[in-house]
Design a protein around this motif. Sequence first.
Motif, PDB file in Angstrom:
ATOM      1  N   ASP A 113      43.158  41.102  34.242  1.00 37.61           N
ATOM      2  CA  ASP A 113      41.942  41.192  34.285  1.00 37.61           C
ATOM      3  C   ASP A 113      41.178  39.758  34.067  1.00 37.61           C
ATOM      4  N   LEU A 114      41.941  38.755  34.243  1.00 38.77           N
ATOM      5  CA  LEU A 114      40.970  37.529  34.026  1.00 38.77           C
ATOM      6  C   LEU A 114      39.957  37.235  34.763  1.00 38.77           C
TER       7      LEU A 114
ATOM      8  N   LEU B  92      49.981  34.721  50.414  1.00 40.75           N
ATOM      9  CA  LEU B  92      49.317  33.842  50.008  1.00 40.75           C
ATOM     10  C   LEU B  92      50.081  32.353  49.612  1.00 40.75           C
ATOM     11  N   HIS B  93      49.531  31.267  49.325  1.00 36.83           N
ATOM     12  CA  HIS B  93      50.238  30.113  48.943  1.00 36.83           C
ATOM     13  C   HIS B  93      50.567  30.559  47.553  1.00 36.83           C
ATOM     14  N   SER B  94      51.760  30.082  47.235  1.00 37.05           N
ATOM     15  CA  SER B  94      52.492  30.679  45.867  1.00 37.05           C
ATOM     16  C   SER B  94      51.487  30.162  44.542  1.00 37.05           C
ATOM     17  N   ALA B  95      50.957  28.944  44.746  1.00 37.09           N
ATOM     18  CA  ALA B  95      49.993  28.655  43.781  1.00 37.09           C
ATOM     19  C   ALA B  95      49.229  29.605  43.082  1.00 37.09           C
ATOM     20  N   ARG B  96      48.894  30.668  43.913  1.00 28.86           N
ATOM     21  CA  ARG B  96      48.134  31.665  43.492  1.00 28.86           C
ATOM     22  C   ARG B  96      48.642  32.854  42.564  1.00 28.86           C
ATOM     23  N   ALA B  97      50.016  32.754  42.487  1.00 26.96           N
ATOM     24  CA  ALA B  97      50.574  33.758  41.715  1.00 26.96           C
ATOM     25  C   ALA B  97      50.411  33.668  40.167  1.00 26.96           C
ATOM     26  N   ARG B  98      49.480  32.717  39.847  1.00 26.85           N
ATOM     27  CA  ARG B  98      49.144  32.702  38.302  1.00 26.85           C
ATOM     28  C   ARG B  98      47.974  33.796  38.324  1.00 26.85           C
ATOM     29  N   LEU B  99      47.282  34.077  39.283  1.00 23.18           N
ATOM     30  CA  LEU B  99      46.246  35.087  39.374  1.00 23.18           C
ATOM     31  C   LEU B  99      46.559  36.305  40.005  1.00 23.18           C
ATOM     32  N   VAL B 100      47.292  36.382  41.124  1.00 28.43           N
ATOM     33  CA  VAL B 100      47.397  37.516  42.027  1.00 28.43           C
ATOM     34  C   VAL B 100      48.766  38.089  41.634  1.00 28.43           C
ATOM     35  N   PRO B 101      48.749  39.404  41.370  1.00 26.18           N
ATOM     36  CA  PRO B 101      49.920  40.162  41.069  1.00 26.18           C
ATOM     37  C   PRO B 101      51.039  40.123  42.298  1.00 26.18           C
ATOM     38  N   ASN B 102      52.186  39.930  42.042  1.00 25.38           N
ATOM     39  CA  ASN B 102      53.278  39.681  43.027  1.00 25.38           C
ATOM     40  C   ASN B 102      53.908  41.042  43.360  1.00 25.38           C
ATOM     41  N   PRO B 103      54.148  41.703  44.580  1.00 28.62           N
ATOM     42  CA  PRO B 103      54.281  43.093  44.644  1.00 28.62           C
ATOM     43  C   PRO B 103      56.102  42.993  44.389  1.00 28.62           C
ATOM     44  N   ALA B 104      56.713  42.002  44.555  1.00 30.29           N
ATOM     45  CA  ALA B 104      57.944  41.882  44.473  1.00 30.29           C
ATOM     46  C   ALA B 104      58.669  41.854  42.884  1.00 30.29           C
TER      47      ALA B 104
END
Lengths: 457, 457
Positions: A282-283, B211-223
């Motif tokens: 929730d950032l 998405l570009h994987s740099a966004r994995a810091r903020l966006v949950p990864n369903p895998a």
Amino acid sequence: MDRLEGVRRYVDDHAEAMIADLQRVVRQPSVSATGEGVAECARLLVEIMAGLGIEAEVVETDGQPLVLGRARAEREDAPALLVYCHYDVQPPDPLDAWEYPPFEARRVGDRIVGRGTTDAKGNLMALLQAVGALRATGGLPVLLTFLFDGEEESGSPSLPAAVERLRARLQADAAMAFDGGFDAGDIPRISLGTSGLLFVQLRARGAAHDLHSARARLVPNPAWRLVWALATMKTPDERVQIEGFYDRVRPPTEAERALLERAGWDDEAQRRALGVERFIDDLQGIDALERLLYSPTCNIAGFSAGYAGEGSKTVLPATATVNLDFRLVCDQDPEEIARLLRQHLDRHGFADVEMRVLGGSIEPSRTPPDAPIVDVTVEAARQVYGREPRLLPTGDASGREATWLANRLGIPGVQTGIGPPAWRGHAPNEFITVRHYLDGICFAAAIWLLAAERLRA
Amino acid sequence: MDRLEGVRRYVDDHAEAMIADLQRVVRQPSVSATGEGVAECARLLVEIMAGLGIEAEVVETDGQPLVLGRARAEREDAPALLVYCHYDVQPPDPLDAWEYPPFEARRVGDRIVGRGTTDAKGNLMALLQAVGALRATGGLPVLLTFLFDGEEESGSPSLPAAVERLRARLQADAAMAFDGGFDAGDIPRISLGTSGLLFVQLRARGAAHDLHSARARLVPNPAWRLVWALATMKTPDERVQIEGFYDRVRPPTEAERALLERAGWDDEAQRRALGVERFIDDLQGIDALERLLYSPTCNIAGFSAGYAGEGSKTVLPATATVNLDFRLVCDQDPEEIARLLRQHLDRHGFADVEMRVLGGSIEPSRTPPDAPIVDVTVEAARQVYGREPRLLPTGDASGREATWLANRLGIPGVQTGIGPPAWRGHAPNEFITVRHYLDGICFAAAIWLLAAERLRA
């Protein structure tokens, strides 16, 4: 007369010739993915640079060649700058989607349309034209070493070795790069760092071939092996559990936190752009921006095993594969992280899981915000564009550009670019506007004029 | 004269006509996957059955029709048997790989080659010919109800509802089925049970698009969501951790363990056949066979997310999908296991993981080895084939055949088959030999003769 004002007038007076020069370079394809025209483009640049009084040469590498150039300053004791750009371009596919042929560089109103017009031939030619403009209006105030990459769009695999070989010739007080363009709202962007990247493939094996799934009672399933291995590597709290993974992570300094605050962050707009309802943990606000820029990831980029389509296919897969990408931050080292991952797998009972590093690893890079070149670039943007640039203390993406090069050489570096917002990077109908190109020439000149005053003050 | 000897002679004397009958049925395609010729084949069987004095009819279902038949015994108080088989066949693809056209039923030496010659039209016609042979040589000693499925090769989705509707007409003292063929070494196989099956698809969702994987810091990864959910469901010790999963698992009885010992198990040959160096938990011998037949599984049949091929593609996938199949054993219930899985996911914080049951669930089934029909079938095999059959107390695969049907009706059931070893099931160049077909007719007759003596003794 103010020197920058002199440059502006010179650029206005010579605009048509400067546009024609850019068109000439765009018309020479240089697709590093296929190799098409890259060598020819390198030779063309050497010719153009020679015409501007820049000593230039083609430098061979294990991949595509570099173009290396040197422009002497008026004064012997002038500061030295290393100037990075790239002359290769993305492939033009899909060709059908272009309104004008991608290598025609057609001028349509205020736009010049074609592959590379912004990325990065427009940026590159702005740098070169600034040398001509300064020389014609009072002299070049800094010593410039140009390093033009011929395979940036392919991840610059040959650059690290080339930089080591050329190290002595690349010495400078600071590094800078032009690449890319403005943010939305026509805001210039200046970045002081990049993320690192490590890309690995893990593979587990079971039976010699796929089996009827009834055999899963006796025969180990490689997809389960990878699930269990992965579950030891990152927990649902999003913490990476690889021993030592975070040891070298350097948090933002006070000065960097202050830059994040100034850069700003619109939660609602960002969530909308990414298509999510909430961020991890929730950032919100600057905390989200800090996470994006200062934390490393362990991302599952792909997982493939058996058949996961519609309809029931009851198979026990013979192999399972997962591709992982790690975005790294200073001072993590991709090679060390790869070693730690292998150790982690072995220690947790997954010695059977095979691991391969795929693609080129990239080291993260960061320049301290108090380096003089940072103020110089910010002030130059204010002078040329009449507005405050967006200064980011580091970037979320990975690449071998100015700050990476600067870190290698032990000097500070800044990364900026002159293309228009929404310039269709890597897509059909890429363009630059005449205004952004001409302003970009002034921006380069302004940086160098300020650098001459402040870099050795 | 011994009644079985009489049947043998009759079969020998009428072999050519009996072979011609089988060829006629094979020449009528009946591919349940496409529907091709299924209705025509059902009508053809009714006609053939009528010619043998069997009252038969086509019974419509929600899917392909059943053929239901009744053959009256000589004596009013004879035992009643329910006889299951199927008349649909697998698709003949790939057509190019057939040496002779798949629906020509060509006789080549001792073989009859064609789709369905063993699976299951050869089995089915052996059952019908046995009625004729017994009637011609002293009378039919048992009351037979035939249930011929038209969609067994498609998982018999309509059978459960049809069995409920027909329940009163299917009453019998025991059930039997002919399908499939002999084990290697020309050993008849008799099975007393089947595994159950539950097939589910789990899906997790992240951003609206990749998405570009740099966004994995903020966006949950369903895998990662699926990895973590799966890791709670089964641990590296191969224990399924879904609460209540094992509650209804019924271990083998003493009698069943004894059957396992008698059936035997060659570790080396089994490992070679499956292409593995060791089994789970280093299982060996009868322990391995017991695990194969008496333990349920939770198998990852497929896992798909992002890109897991060669080359580095740094993507944050928008969705991830896993297909799971559960092999179930008595008395687990697929519907209950699906409920337990959903509860497990919810309780462990994975309410966001979507779950769908795919394909038809199948209940496990088992017949106690001391049921009289078991001894009858074993003894009949000894008499006809002159060797000890392989009697397995249950099977590792799942299907709606004799024991499933028997369990539904609350009676004992046995599953056997008459085709030759390596009869190329579901593959090109499927065949039956004339000898296996004619012997199979005698096998059916021998079972019925013994059943008349022992089933109501």
